[in-house]
Motif scaffolding. Structure first.
Motif, PDB file in Angstrom:
ATOM      1  N   GLN A   1       0.816  -1.210   0.000  1.00 55.82           N
ATOM      2  CA  GLN A   1       0.000   0.000   0.000  1.00 55.82           C
ATOM      3  C   GLN A   1       0.851   1.262   0.000  1.00 55.82           C
ATOM      4  O   GLN A   1       0.322   2.357  -0.163  1.00 55.82           O
ATOM      5  CB  GLN A   1      -0.937   0.016   1.214  1.00 55.82           C
TER       6      GLN A   1
ATOM      7  N   ASN B   1     -12.796   4.104   0.521  1.00 54.04           N
ATOM      8  CA  ASN B   1     -12.215   4.786   1.670  1.00 54.04           C
ATOM      9  C   ASN B   1     -12.992   4.395   2.917  1.00 54.04           C
ATOM     10  O   ASN B   1     -13.990   3.668   2.847  1.00 54.04           O
ATOM     11  CB  ASN B   1     -12.210   6.317   1.467  1.00 54.04           C
ATOM     12  N   ALA B   2     -12.545   4.887   4.053  1.00 51.10           N
ATOM     13  CA  ALA B   2     -13.162   4.494   5.319  1.00 51.10           C
ATOM     14  C   ALA B   2     -14.621   4.911   5.415  1.00 51.10           C
ATOM     15  O   ALA B   2     -15.451   4.181   5.963  1.00 51.10           O
ATOM     16  CB  ALA B   2     -12.361   5.082   6.481  1.00 51.10           C
TER      17      ALA B   2
ATOM     18  N   VAL C   1     -13.018   0.354   3.726  1.00 49.81           N
ATOM     19  CA  VAL C   1     -11.663  -0.062   3.342  1.00 49.81           C
ATOM     20  C   VAL C   1     -11.134   0.896   2.283  1.00 49.81           C
ATOM     21  O   VAL C   1     -11.906   1.513   1.545  1.00 49.81           O
ATOM     22  CB  VAL C   1     -11.624  -1.509   2.800  1.00 49.81           C
TER      23      VAL C   1
ATOM     24  N   GLU D   1      -6.042  -1.544   0.362  1.00 46.67           N
ATOM     25  CA  GLU D   1      -6.467  -2.857   0.852  1.00 46.67           C
ATOM     26  C   GLU D   1      -7.092  -3.680  -0.272  1.00 46.67           C
ATOM     27  O   GLU D   1      -6.872  -4.896  -0.352  1.00 46.67           O
ATOM     28  CB  GLU D   1      -7.466  -2.697   1.999  1.00 46.67           C
ATOM     29  N   VAL D   2      -7.866  -3.039  -1.124  1.00 48.36           N
ATOM     30  CA  VAL D   2      -8.486  -3.755  -2.246  1.00 48.36           C
ATOM     31  C   VAL D   2      -7.422  -4.209  -3.240  1.00 48.36           C
ATOM     32  O   VAL D   2      -7.433  -5.357  -3.703  1.00 48.36           O
ATOM     33  CB  VAL D   2      -9.528  -2.862  -2.945  1.00 48.36           C
TER      34      VAL D   2
ATOM     35  N   GLN E   1      -5.501  -7.248  -2.297  1.00 47.43           N
ATOM     36  CA  GLN E   1      -6.210  -8.521  -2.443  1.00 47.43           C
ATOM     37  C   GLN E   1      -6.671  -8.745  -3.883  1.00 47.43           C
ATOM     38  O   GLN E   1      -7.575  -9.551  -4.133  1.00 47.43           O
ATOM     39  CB  GLN E   1      -7.429  -8.528  -1.512  1.00 47.43           C
TER      40      GLN E   1
END
Length: 198
Positions: free
Chosen positions: A86, A117-118, A123, A127-128, A131
């Protein structure tokens, strides 16, 4: 009193150090010697045993192995001992930039860009993207974004279909050229009936 002090130092020449004061170096050495002596006499201070040193070394070695594993296999599952993908890194000025976006069709039939976003779905984009391979292999993981959107925005139109894309933007001398390519990565039809709970 003042007269006495004057007479005590009257026999010293200009710039001379009073003989009654020890040099600073001597004072420091004496203080160090006393501290060392006090430590050696303290029965509570003991060196680490072989067992204590061994488990500390084993723990450090385990952390190093996990760190290497995360770097080799490019995973963030064991954060913060993963690849830390990240974080940004330098690139050539003419190198294209790539980013992932997710387009959702909501219950009103509109296409919207999912806010990664948060506040949007809980997320961030990093983070995306961390993964990405797992999501491409199993697009059902996108269901979590629809569920998160519903949890954070229950009064808003809900997602019914999600499409993940990679956008490649081209630059020249560090400036955008306006040209870009869009690559399809994955899609998922939302299974949960989140819109019915509004």
């Amino acid at each position: 009193m003042f007269a006495q002090n004057h007479s005590d130092h009257s026999d010293q020449g200009p710039g001379e150090t009073p003989t009654s004061l020890p040099p600073a170096q001597h004072v420091n050495e004496t203080s160090t010697d006393k501290n060392t002596e006090n430590l050696s006499k303290n029965p509570d201070i003991k060196p680490l045993s072989t067992t204590s040193r061994s488990w500390r070394f084993a723990l450090a070695a385990l952390g190093f192995v996990i760190l290497c594993f995360g770097q080799i296999f490019n995973t963030n599952d064991w954060f913060p001992l993963g690849s830390l993908s990240q974080y940004s890194y330098g690139r050539p000025l003419d190198s294209p930039t790539r980013s992932v976006r997710i387009i959702a069709v909501n219950t009103e039939g509109n296409d919207i860009r999912v806010p990664l976003n948060a506040k949007g779905v809980g997320v961030g984009r990093a983070e995306v993207e961390g993964q990405l391979d797992a999501i491409i292999a199993d697009p059902s993981k996108l269901e979590g974004l629809a569920r998160a959107w519903h949890g954070l925005h229950p009064e808003s139109p809900q997602f019914t279909h999600l499409t993940m894309e990679r956008v490649t933007s081209y630059v020249k001398d560090g400036k955008p050229t306006g040209q870009s390519d869009v690559e399809f990565l994955a899609e998922w039809t939302v299974q949960g009936n989140y819109g019915e709970t509004q």
